[in-house]
Design an enzyme around this catalytic site. Sequence first.
Site, mmCIF file in Angstrom:
data_model
loop_
_atom_site.group_PDB
_atom_site.id
_atom_site.type_symbol
_atom_site.label_atom_id
_atom_site.label_comp_id
_atom_site.label_asym_id
_atom_site.label_seq_id
_atom_site.Cartn_x
_atom_site.Cartn_y
_atom_site.Cartn_z
ATOM 1 N N LYS A 1 38.113 61.611 34.286
ATOM 2 C CA LYS A 1 36.956 60.722 34.163
ATOM 3 C C LYS A 1 37.367 59.433 33.454
ATOM 4 O O LYS A 1 38.400 59.357 32.811
ATOM 5 C CB LYS A 1 35.835 61.442 33.421
ATOM 6 C CG LYS A 1 34.836 62.062 34.378
ATOM 7 C CD LYS A 1 34.057 60.998 35.170
ATOM 8 C CE LYS A 1 33.288 61.627 36.322
ATOM 9 N NZ LYS A 1 32.789 60.641 37.272
ATOM 10 N N ASP B 1 43.994 57.873 28.637
ATOM 11 C CA ASP B 1 44.325 59.285 28.431
ATOM 12 C C ASP B 1 45.776 59.432 28.865
ATOM 13 O O ASP B 1 46.093 59.344 30.054
ATOM 14 C CB ASP B 1 43.389 60.143 29.301
ATOM 15 C CG ASP B 1 43.751 61.634 29.252
ATOM 16 O OD1 ASP B 1 44.797 61.981 28.675
ATOM 17 O OD2 ASP B 1 42.974 62.434 29.802
ATOM 18 N N TYR C 1 40.452 61.843 42.625
ATOM 19 C CA TYR C 1 40.080 62.234 41.257
ATOM 20 C C TYR C 1 41.308 62.295 40.350
ATOM 21 O O TYR C 1 42.271 62.969 40.643
ATOM 22 C CB TYR C 1 39.392 63.600 41.265
ATOM 23 C CG TYR C 1 39.018 64.027 39.869
ATOM 24 C CD1 TYR C 1 38.037 63.315 39.173
ATOM 25 C CD2 TYR C 1 39.646 65.075 39.239
ATOM 26 C CE1 TYR C 1 37.703 63.660 37.890
ATOM 27 C CE2 TYR C 1 39.315 65.434 37.948
ATOM 28 C CZ TYR C 1 38.339 64.726 37.286
ATOM 29 O OH TYR C 1 38.016 65.054 35.994
HETATM 30 C C1 F6R Z 1 37.367 66.167 32.703
HETATM 31 C C2 F6R Z 1 38.691 66.749 32.599
HETATM 32 C C3 F6R Z 1 38.813 68.229 32.634
HETATM 33 C C4 F6R Z 1 39.672 68.697 33.813
HETATM 34 C C5 F6R Z 1 39.763 70.230 33.884
HETATM 35 C C6 F6R Z 1 40.665 70.736 34.996
HETATM 36 O O1 F6R Z 1 37.448 64.790 32.641
HETATM 37 O O2 F6R Z 1 39.671 66.056 32.500
HETATM 38 O O3 F6R Z 1 37.559 68.841 32.648
HETATM 39 O O4 F6R Z 1 39.170 68.191 35.010
HETATM 40 O O5 F6R Z 1 40.241 70.745 32.665
HETATM 41 O O6 F6R Z 1 41.915 70.161 34.840
HETATM 42 P P1 F6R Z 1 43.156 70.529 35.774
HETATM 43 O O7 F6R Z 1 42.703 70.355 37.184
HETATM 44 O O8 F6R Z 1 44.210 69.557 35.373
HETATM 45 O O9 F6R Z 1 43.539 71.951 35.480
HETATM 46 MG MG MG Z 2 42.759 64.348 30.102
HETATM 47 MG MG MG Z 3 39.201 61.856 28.398
#
Ligand code: F6R
Ligand code: MG
Ligand code: MG
Length: 373
Positions: A241, A22, A238
Amino acid sequence: MPKNASAVTKQKPVTVSVIKADIGGYVGHSASHPEILALARKWLAKAKSAGTIADFHVSACGDDLELVMTHWMGNDAKVIHGLAWDVFSKGTELAKKLKLYGAGQDMLADAFSGNVKGMGPGVAEMTFVERRSEPIVVFCGDKCAPGAWNFPLYKMFADPFNTIGLVIDPSMHEGFKFEVHDIHGGRDIFLSCPEEMYDLLCLIGSPENYIIKNVYTKKGEIAAASSTQKLALIAGKYVGKDDPVCIVRGQSGLPAIGEILEPFSFPHIVSGWMRGSHYGPLMPVSVAQATPSRFDGPPRVIALGFQVNDGALVGPRDMFDDPSFDLARQQANEIGEMLRRHGPFEPHRLGLKDMEYTTLPQVLDKLVGKSKK
Ligand code: F6R
Ligand code: MG
Ligand code: MG
C-alpha cells in the site's frame, strides 16, 4: 498567540520535505528495524553537517521509514530527492543483509533519475516563509492509501463542526482553496470553499480516484501538502500500500493544532489493511504504537508536531500520545472487529474494481476454464 503572529520574520523560504519508503519490514510488515532507523539518522546527520539540509527527523510508521527534512532548495530539489534515494538504497542493502521482509519493496526504479516521484517512495513537500512562530504537524500513515487524508483535510479546512475558527476567526472566515488530484485522469482541479464545497465533496468522497494534494489560503499561501503517489499505478501491479504522508501548518489564520488533530478522533474507514485489499478504521496512535499487528493492521496514523525555527525542526511532539485519543482507538478496535467478522466478504474486502491491482485477478484467471455459458 497575538494576532500579528503571522508577521514574517525570516524572508528566506524554507522547504519541508517528507520523503518515505517501505524498504523492509520487521517482523513481516509490522515495523521498521532499529538498525535501519539508525542508518538513516547517520546519513542525514552527515548531510546536515555538510549543509545540504538544515535539519531532519527520522521516524517510522509501521514498516515505512519516514524522512522529515528541512532545507533551502525548494520543492522537487534534485539534491534532496537524491539524498533520500541514497538513504533508501543504503537502507535496502542493510535490509537485505538482515533479511528483513520485503527488502527494497518501494524501490521500483534501478537508478535515481532526478526526482523520487514515480520511482516508488512517497513525497509531501511545501515551501514557505516562516511566520513569527511556525507550528506544523507531519502525519504518516501505514496500511492505507493516499486518499486517507481526504476526510481529515476536508474536516480541518472546510468543516465548521470541526474547525470553529472558520466561523469565529475573521482571519479564517473566508475559507480555503483545495487542489485535488484526479488519479486516473492525471489532472489537478482547484476548488474554493465554502463556495464550491458540494463540488469538492463530489470528488473527494471517492478517495480511490480523487486525492487532496494541497490546501491553500485564499491568498495562495500553502497550508497543507500530501503525498499522492499510487504505487500500483507506478508498478502496474500490487506492490504494497502507498502509506501516505501529509504536512499541515497550523495557527494564526490557519486551523489550530487542536483543529488539525480533531478529525482523527473519528477513526474513519480507509482502504488498505491486509494485503492492501480491505477497508478498515484509521487508528490514531503514538509512534511507539505504530506497529500494525492484527491482520497486518488496523491502519495507523501518527502525528509528529514541530515548531520550525529558522529551518530547525524543534520537536517532535508525539501528538497522538494522549489519552484524549483513547476513545478513537477503542472505536477503531470495535469497527475493526465488526469488519473482520465479514472475512472475505465485501464491504470488508475492497470492491472488484479496486482489487484490480491486487493478487486477486491471478486467482480469477484460473477460473476461466471452469465457466460454461
Ligand atoms: C499491506 C501489506 C501486508 C501484506 C501481507 C502479505 O500493505 O503489506 O498486509 O500484503 O502481509 O504479504 P506477502 O504477500 O508478501 O506475504
Ligand atoms: Mg511492507
Ligand atoms: Mg507500510
